[in-house]
Design an enzyme around this catalytic site. Structure first.
Site, short mmCIF file in Angstrom:
data_model
loop_
_atom_site.label_atom_id
_atom_site.label_comp_id
_atom_site.label_asym_id
_atom_site.label_seq_id
_atom_site.Cartn_x
_atom_site.Cartn_y
_atom_site.Cartn_z
N LYS A 150 21.46 26.29 45.91
CA LYS A 150 20.88 26.71 47.09
C LYS A 150 20.94 25.58 48.10
O LYS A 150 21.09 25.68 49.11
CB LYS A 150 19.36 27.19 46.88
CG LYS A 150 19.22 28.37 46.01
CD LYS A 150 19.93 29.46 46.54
CE LYS A 150 19.33 30.96 45.81
NZ LYS A 150 20.16 32.17 46.34
N TYR A 160 19.67 25.82 39.79
CA TYR A 160 19.28 26.66 40.93
C TYR A 160 19.16 26.05 42.10
O TYR A 160 19.64 26.34 43.30
CB TYR A 160 18.12 27.47 40.49
CG TYR A 160 17.65 28.48 41.59
CD1 TYR A 160 18.42 29.45 41.76
CD2 TYR A 160 16.39 28.06 42.30
CE1 TYR A 160 18.08 30.70 42.73
CE2 TYR A 160 16.17 28.90 43.20
CZ TYR A 160 16.85 30.27 43.71
OH TYR A 160 16.26 31.20 44.56
N ILE A 192 14.35 41.64 47.13
CA ILE A 192 14.32 41.07 48.40
C ILE A 192 15.33 42.22 49.16
O ILE A 192 15.19 42.53 50.58
CB ILE A 192 14.63 39.66 48.74
CG1 ILE A 192 13.48 38.92 48.15
CG2 ILE A 192 14.82 39.41 50.12
CD1 ILE A 192 13.66 37.28 48.02
N1 LIG Z 1 11.88 36.43 44.08
C1 LIG Z 1 11.77 35.07 44.29
O1 LIG Z 1 10.54 34.25 44.10
C2 LIG Z 1 12.96 34.22 45.20
C3 LIG Z 1 12.52 33.07 45.94
C4 LIG Z 1 13.55 32.38 46.52
C5 LIG Z 1 14.65 32.97 46.69
N2 LIG Z 1 15.16 34.05 46.08
C6 LIG Z 1 16.21 34.52 46.39
O2 LIG Z 1 16.43 35.74 46.78
C7 LIG Z 1 17.44 36.61 46.32
C8 LIG Z 1 17.19 37.85 45.64
O3 LIG Z 1 16.44 37.67 44.51
P1 LIG Z 1 15.38 38.68 44.15
O4 LIG Z 1 13.99 37.96 44.21
O5 LIG Z 1 15.26 39.92 45.05
O6 LIG Z 1 15.62 39.10 42.76
P2 LIG Z 1 15.85 40.40 41.99
O7 LIG Z 1 15.08 41.41 42.23
O8 LIG Z 1 16.44 40.03 40.58
O9 LIG Z 1 17.26 40.73 42.68
C9 LIG Z 1 18.59 40.27 42.57
C10 LIG Z 1 19.70 41.16 43.10
O10 LIG Z 1 21.11 40.50 43.05
C11 LIG Z 1 21.97 41.27 42.29
N3 LIG Z 1 22.72 40.76 41.34
C12 LIG Z 1 22.49 39.78 40.56
N4 LIG Z 1 23.78 39.40 39.87
C13 LIG Z 1 24.80 39.99 40.48
C14 LIG Z 1 26.00 39.96 40.59
N5 LIG Z 1 26.71 39.42 39.80
N6 LIG Z 1 27.00 40.77 41.57
C15 LIG Z 1 26.31 41.53 42.51
N7 LIG Z 1 24.92 41.64 42.59
C16 LIG Z 1 24.20 40.77 41.79
C17 LIG Z 1 21.13 42.25 41.52
O11 LIG Z 1 21.70 43.76 41.41
P3 LIG Z 1 22.48 43.99 40.03
O12 LIG Z 1 21.80 43.67 38.90
O13 LIG Z 1 22.37 45.53 40.34
O14 LIG Z 1 23.87 43.54 40.21
C18 LIG Z 1 19.75 42.67 42.42
O15 LIG Z 1 19.86 43.37 43.39
C19 LIG Z 1 18.37 35.87 45.39
O16 LIG Z 1 19.39 35.11 46.13
C20 LIG Z 1 17.13 34.66 45.07
O17 LIG Z 1 17.72 33.35 44.85
C21 LIG Z 1 14.11 34.63 45.40
#
Ligand SMILES: NC(=O)c1ccc[n+]([C@@H]2O[C@H](COP(=O)([O-])OP(=O)(O)OC[C@H]3O[C@@H](n4cnc5c(N)ncnc54)[C@H](OP(=O)(O)O)[C@@H]3O)[C@@H](O)[C@H]2O)c1
Length: 334
Positions: A203, A199, A56
């Protein structure tokens, strides 16, 4: 007369149901997407994004870059951030140059780095206008099996890192007369969904913090947006925490899964920023319909949950069969 009112009510309910089957977001967000300010309204602004190396965060960065928004890309993996930087500059079609996209490798759980990195971005661009708190990880686990250490790690990442970085940003915005804080929460931050209790807790806590911040700063130039996605196609599932410290869930999202694309979610997030929407729900049907039910008709929703059952709800969320409970029950028998 009574019949007429009944017909009106039925038409009202049918229209609502049809709208929710068509829309992939709540009605306010859908309205702004069609008739609100375009993302280009943010051209020349500077957005500080956490978790910009994938999913995202990456897609929001690209949606903003296409409209000439300057970016601070942060996450832990430098090489992935450099890849996203190249994608942003290419997508901007000459609106952005190398200097307009700043990469800062940063672990958001290292709170001591927050102010240093924020100040570095301000020095580089002369300002930051928006903080987009997006970094985070989900979880798949049976409630009673979760190690407290996992609860602590998840709160550090999903909640306290957001709170600390937001405080750094608000202190800065206070000195420049205003700004915008946005946080990526989740539908699981509104509805208690099964098999990711920590989780959900992290949130839900974000909503408390951000709603308090918004009311405290009303009329003082600070906007606060909370974005709540449902299932989106990202690395999210495989990166999820489980019940055990140091373990990742590891299951991949499949192309056939019923999930919003990262591109569409990134577009809607950028649109939320352009229109400073207070709270936005972003998901395909029937998740949006379920969310409306949960918020406005909690008693009916509870009945619905009982009828559907947690396993089917899990399948609706992940497009995969639940194996956690069976795995846990089996391990208890052994
Ligand atoms: N995908 C879904 O279905 C979904 C649904 C609801 C909410 N969300 C929310 O959307 C947000 C992004 O998730 P996503 O779906 O895009 O997942 P993703 O592709 O796994 O991306 C997660 C991002 O967070 C970074 N990250 C993780 N741990 C970190 C740390 N300790 N320090 C700095 N950066 C960190 C990762 O980068 P690095 O590994 O390079 O650090 C990556 O860029 C999250 O807050 C999640 O709760 C996602």
């Amino acid at each position: 007369m009574f019949d007429f009112l009944i017909y009106l009510f039925i038409i009202y309910v049918v229209v609502y149901l049809v709208v929710f089957l068509i829309f992939d977001c709540d009605l306010e967000t859908g309205f702004y997407d069609k008739f609100g300010k375009p993302i280009g309204h943010l051209r020349g602004k500077v957005v500080f994004i956490t978790g910009a190396s994938s999913g995202i965060g990456e897609h929001t960065a690209i949606a903003l870059a296409k409209n000439g928004v300057k970016l601070v890309l942060t996450a832990r993996r430098r090489e992935e951030l450099e890849r996203v930087k190249r994608a942003c500059i290419e997508a901007s079609k000459t609106l952005l140059s190398q200097n307009d996209v700043l990469v800062i490798p940063m672990d958001v759980t290292d709170f001591s780095s927050h102010k240093k990195n924020w100040d570095y971005a301000v020095r580089h661009f002369g300002k930051v206008d928006i903080l987009f708190n997006n970094a985070g990880r989900s979880q798949r686990a049976v409630f009673e099996t979760i190690d407290m250490g996992v609860d602590r790690q998840m709160f550090e990442l999903n909640t306290f890192s957001v709170v600390n970085l937001t405080r750094v940003a608000v202190n800065y915005f206070n000195t420049v007369g205003g700004g915008h804080i946005a946080v990526v929460s989740s539908i699981a931050g509104i509805v208690g969904v099964p098999y990711s209790a920590t989780y959900d807790g992290t949130k839900h806590a974000i909503h408390g913090y951000m709603n308090a911040l918004r009311s405290e700063k009303t009329g003082r130039g600070l906007s606060v947006s909370i974005i709540c996605p449902g299932p989106v196609s990202t690395n999210f599932l495989s990166e999820s925490f489980t019940n055990t410290i140091g373990q990742k869930y590891g299951k991949s999202v499949q192309p056939t899964d019923r999930r919003m694309t990262g591109e569409r979610c990134g577009h809607l997030c950028a649109m939320v920023l352009a229109n400073k929407i207070r709270e936005s729900w972003v998901a395909l049907s029937p998740v949006i319909l379920f969310t409306y039910f949960a918020v406005y008709f909690p008693v009916s929703f509870n009945f619905l949950i009982k009828t559907i059952g947690p396993e089917r709800l899990f399948k609706l969320r992940d497009s995969q069969e639940l194996t956690l409970q069976e795995a846990y029950t089996k391990s208890r028998k052994e």
